[in-house]
Design a protein around this motif. Structure first.
Motif, PDB file in Angstrom:
ATOM      1  N   GLU A  14       0.819  -1.216   0.000  1.00 56.39           N
ATOM      2  CA  GLU A  14       0.000   0.000   0.000  1.00 56.39           C
ATOM      3  C   GLU A  14       0.852   1.265   0.000  1.00 56.39           C
ATOM      4  O   GLU A  14       0.405   2.327   0.453  1.00 56.39           O
ATOM      5  CB  GLU A  14      -0.984   0.011   1.177  1.00 56.39           C
ATOM      6  N   ALA A  15       2.080   1.153  -0.497  1.00 53.18           N
ATOM      7  CA  ALA A  15       2.933   2.337  -0.644  1.00 53.18           C
ATOM      8  C   ALA A  15       2.449   3.178  -1.822  1.00 53.18           C
ATOM      9  O   ALA A  15       1.729   2.688  -2.698  1.00 53.18           O
ATOM     10  CB  ALA A  15       4.379   1.907  -0.883  1.00 53.18           C
ATOM     11  N   LYS A  16       2.851   4.442  -1.835  1.00 55.58           N
ATOM     12  CA  LYS A  16       2.594   5.330  -2.970  1.00 55.58           C
ATOM     13  C   LYS A  16       3.824   5.259  -3.881  1.00 55.58           C
ATOM     14  O   LYS A  16       4.899   5.748  -3.514  1.00 55.58           O
ATOM     15  CB  LYS A  16       2.363   6.758  -2.493  1.00 55.58           C
ATOM     16  N   ILE A  17       3.668   4.657  -5.041  1.00 50.88           N
ATOM     17  CA  ILE A  17       4.815   4.316  -5.883  1.00 50.88           C
ATOM     18  C   ILE A  17       4.888   5.213  -7.127  1.00 50.88           C
ATOM     19  O   ILE A  17       3.891   5.386  -7.830  1.00 50.88           O
ATOM     20  CB  ILE A  17       4.718   2.840  -6.340  1.00 50.88           C
ATOM     21  N   LYS A  18       6.084   5.733  -7.368  1.00 51.29           N
ATOM     22  CA  LYS A  18       6.338   6.468  -8.613  1.00 51.29           C
ATOM     23  C   LYS A  18       7.476   5.780  -9.356  1.00 51.29           C
ATOM     24  O   LYS A  18       8.501   5.460  -8.764  1.00 51.29           O
ATOM     25  CB  LYS A  18       6.712   7.930  -8.336  1.00 51.29           C
ATOM     26  N   ILE A  19       7.276   5.543 -10.641  1.00 53.22           N
ATOM     27  CA  ILE A  19       8.307   4.924 -11.462  1.00 53.22           C
ATOM     28  C   ILE A  19       8.694   5.887 -12.573  1.00 53.22           C
ATOM     29  O   ILE A  19       7.838   6.380 -13.311  1.00 53.22           O
ATOM     30  CB  ILE A  19       7.822   3.591 -12.070  1.00 53.22           C
ATOM     31  N   VAL A  20       9.989   6.136 -12.666  1.00 57.97           N
ATOM     32  CA  VAL A  20      10.519   7.069 -13.666  1.00 57.97           C
ATOM     33  C   VAL A  20      11.431   6.313 -14.618  1.00 57.97           C
ATOM     34  O   VAL A  20      12.404   5.677 -14.189  1.00 57.97           O
ATOM     35  CB  VAL A  20      11.306   8.214 -12.991  1.00 57.97           C
ATOM     36  N   SER A  21      11.124   6.381 -15.896  1.00 60.76           N
ATOM     37  CA  SER A  21      11.953   5.715 -16.899  1.00 60.76           C
ATOM     38  C   SER A  21      11.517   6.148 -18.300  1.00 60.76           C
ATOM     39  O   SER A  21      10.314   6.292 -18.545  1.00 60.76           O
ATOM     40  CB  SER A  21      11.828   4.193 -16.779  1.00 60.76           C
ATOM     41  N   PRO A  22      12.480   6.344 -19.220  1.00 60.64           N
ATOM     42  CA  PRO A  22      12.107   6.691 -20.601  1.00 60.64           C
ATOM     43  C   PRO A  22      11.387   5.549 -21.310  1.00 60.64           C
ATOM     44  O   PRO A  22      10.561   5.775 -22.188  1.00 60.64           O
ATOM     45  CB  PRO A  22      13.453   6.979 -21.271  1.00 60.64           C
ATOM     46  N   GLU A  23      11.702   4.308 -20.909  1.00 61.70           N
ATOM     47  CA  GLU A  23      11.087   3.139 -21.523  1.00 61.70           C
ATOM     48  C   GLU A  23      10.626   2.174 -20.431  1.00 61.70           C
ATOM     49  O   GLU A  23      11.209   2.122 -19.354  1.00 61.70           O
ATOM     50  CB  GLU A  23      12.076   2.421 -22.452  1.00 61.70           C
ATOM     51  N   PHE A  24       9.574   1.385 -20.762  1.00 60.51           N
ATOM     52  CA  PHE A  24       9.007   0.462 -19.789  1.00 60.51           C
ATOM     53  C   PHE A  24       8.974  -0.953 -20.345  1.00 60.51           C
ATOM     54  O   PHE A  24       8.619  -1.169 -21.508  1.00 60.51           O
ATOM     55  CB  PHE A  24       7.577   0.889 -19.414  1.00 60.51           C
ATOM     56  N   LYS A  70       7.220   8.788 -17.961  1.00 59.29           N
ATOM     57  CA  LYS A  70       8.031   8.326 -19.094  1.00 59.29           C
ATOM     58  C   LYS A  70       9.040   9.401 -19.468  1.00 59.29           C
ATOM     59  O   LYS A  70       8.858  10.175 -20.402  1.00 59.29           O
ATOM     60  CB  LYS A  70       7.138   7.986 -20.284  1.00 59.29           C
ATOM     61  N   ARG A  71      10.121   9.435 -18.708  1.00 53.79           N
ATOM     62  CA  ARG A  71      11.173  10.429 -18.912  1.00 53.79           C
ATOM     63  C   ARG A  71      12.405  10.007 -18.131  1.00 53.79           C
ATOM     64  O   ARG A  71      12.392   9.015 -17.408  1.00 53.79           O
ATOM     65  CB  ARG A  71      10.707  11.803 -18.440  1.00 53.79           C
ATOM     66  N   LYS A  72      13.455  10.801 -18.257  1.00 46.01           N
ATOM     67  CA  LYS A  72      14.676  10.534 -17.516  1.00 46.01           C
ATOM     68  C   LYS A  72      14.536  11.008 -16.068  1.00 46.01           C
ATOM     69  O   LYS A  72      13.702  11.858 -15.756  1.00 46.01           O
ATOM     70  CB  LYS A  72      15.873  11.235 -18.171  1.00 46.01           C
ATOM     71  N   PHE A  73      15.361  10.456 -15.209  1.00 44.31           N
ATOM     72  CA  PHE A  73      15.371  10.815 -13.798  1.00 44.31           C
ATOM     73  C   PHE A  73      15.767  12.278 -13.615  1.00 44.31           C
ATOM     74  O   PHE A  73      16.643  12.806 -14.297  1.00 44.31           O
ATOM     75  CB  PHE A  73      16.365   9.924 -13.050  1.00 44.31           C
ATOM     76  N   ARG A  74      15.108  12.942 -12.665  1.00 43.01           N
ATOM     77  CA  ARG A  74      15.464  14.299 -12.262  1.00 43.01           C
ATOM     78  C   ARG A  74      15.718  14.300 -10.760  1.00 43.01           C
ATOM     79  O   ARG A  74      15.059  13.564 -10.011  1.00 43.01           O
ATOM     80  CB  ARG A  74      14.327  15.276 -12.589  1.00 43.01           C
ATOM     81  N   ASN A  75      16.634  15.137 -10.326  1.00 42.20           N
ATOM     82  CA  ASN A  75      16.973  15.179  -8.895  1.00 42.20           C
ATOM     83  C   ASN A  75      15.753  15.420  -8.009  1.00 42.20           C
ATOM     84  O   ASN A  75      15.638  14.854  -6.914  1.00 42.20           O
ATOM     85  CB  ASN A  75      18.020  16.264  -8.627  1.00 42.20           C
ATOM     86  N   LYS A  76      14.824  16.224  -8.503  1.00 41.40           N
ATOM     87  CA  LYS A  76      13.653  16.563  -7.692  1.00 41.40           C
ATOM     88  C   LYS A  76      12.716  15.371  -7.501  1.00 41.40           C
ATOM     89  O   LYS A  76      11.812  15.422  -6.655  1.00 41.40           O
ATOM     90  CB  LYS A  76      12.890  17.736  -8.307  1.00 41.40           C
ATOM     91  N   ASP A  77      12.934  14.280  -8.246  1.00 42.35           N
ATOM     92  CA  ASP A  77      12.121  13.077  -8.054  1.00 42.35           C
ATOM     93  C   ASP A  77      12.298  12.503  -6.646  1.00 42.35           C
ATOM     94  O   ASP A  77      11.439  11.766  -6.162  1.00 42.35           O
ATOM     95  CB  ASP A  77      12.477  12.004  -9.090  1.00 42.35           C
ATOM     96  N   LEU A  78      13.411  12.836  -6.015  1.00 44.26           N
ATOM     97  CA  LEU A  78      13.707  12.309  -4.680  1.00 44.26           C
ATOM     98  C   LEU A  78      12.960  13.036  -3.563  1.00 44.26           C
ATOM     99  O   LEU A  78      12.890  12.537  -2.443  1.00 44.26           O
ATOM    100  CB  LEU A  78      15.208  12.395  -4.407  1.00 44.26           C
ATOM    101  N   LEU A  79      12.389  14.189  -3.871  1.00 45.80           N
ATOM    102  CA  LEU A  79      11.733  14.985  -2.827  1.00 45.80           C
ATOM    103  C   LEU A  79      10.576  14.215  -2.187  1.00 45.80           C
ATOM    104  O   LEU A  79       9.697  13.705  -2.864  1.00 45.80           O
ATOM    105  CB  LEU A  79      11.210  16.301  -3.424  1.00 45.80           C
TER     106      LEU A  79
END
Length: 243
Positions: free
Chosen positions: A35-45, A64-73
């Motif tokens: 039951e976590a809140k999940i975010k997946i970042v990747s240009p391809e799946f 659907k994109r490249k990783f950004r530092n702010k994704d860690l917030l």
């Protein structure tokens, strides 16, 4: 390297997975159960994500994109799971700077934690780890655990989760109550549960097919609850002899 074993409550926690290959897919499917809140970042799946990509869900979202530092917030947990070791390392160091727990799928040495091989039987969680020295051994041990610990454990724990408080309230004698719980947890009672399952449908145990219909699962629970009631009645009648 020695790891400290721990079970995390991830309900409503933000978890980031960077990468969407086969390893990331396995992590994602396991995380769905928490039951976590999940975010997946990747240009391809990976194609295994296709059915999830077509759904709308409050539990997960895909970028659907490249990783950004702010994704860690705001993240509680991060998995660096790309096929680029340098990128995984960079994500790991950024996460650690922010005191975010991070697992690097291709480098246990720089990870805060590793994920063991897992067998789930409802409330029963079995894990095995070889300290990243030989994952193939963990896999083999997991397969053995899957064989040794069947759906009877799930059914029993499901019933006890629903009825433990009632049993405690109804059986005031502490010694008798402990004796009953020991009998319910004993291997011979679990063998009896397997017999109930086998009588209901031998294919369930023979094929290891535990994807039961709701009606089948509930019917088995009722039969096992009757057996527990018989066990309690016998223990009460014989308490002077057994305690």
């Amino acid at each position: 390297m020695k790891f400290y074993p721990i079970n995390l409550n991830l309900k409503e926690k933000k978890v980031l997975i960077v990468g969407a290959g086969k390893v990331a897919l396995r992590k994602f499917k396991q995380l769905l159960l928490t039951e976590a809140k999940i975010k997946i970042v990747s240009p391809e799946f990976n194609q295994g994500f296709e059915s999830f990509l077509k759904r709308d869900s409050e539990q997960y979202n895909f970028q659907k994109r490249k990783f950004r530092n702010k994704d860690l917030l705001g993240c509680f947990l991060v998995f660096a799971a790309t096929n680029n070791s340098e990128l995984n390392q960079n994500i790991t160091f950024l996460a650690r700077e922010k005191n975010v727990l991070v697992n690097t799928v291709d480098n246990a040495e720089i990870s805060n934690f590793t994920v063991p091989a897992i067998v789930n039987r409802g409330e029963l969680l079995l894990t095995v780890s070889t300290g990243s020295s030989l994952p193939a051994l963990s896999k083999n041990i997991r397969k053995k655990m899957e064989s040794d610990f069947g759906i009877e454990y799930q059914l029993l724990l499901d019933i006890m989760s629903e009825n433990r408080a009632k049993l405690i309230a109804n059986i005031e004698d502490d010694k008798l109550r402990k004796n009953i719980f020991r009998k319910i947890a004993a291997s011979d009672f679990l063998i009896k549960i397997r017999g109930i399952i086998d009588n209901y449908d031998p294919q369930i145990l023979e094929n290891g097919n535990y994807n039961l219909k709701k009606t089948e699962y509930l019917a088995l629970k009722e039969e096992i609850k009757k057996e527990i009631s018989y066990l309690i009645a016998r223990a009460k009648n014989n308490q002077n002899l057994e305690l």
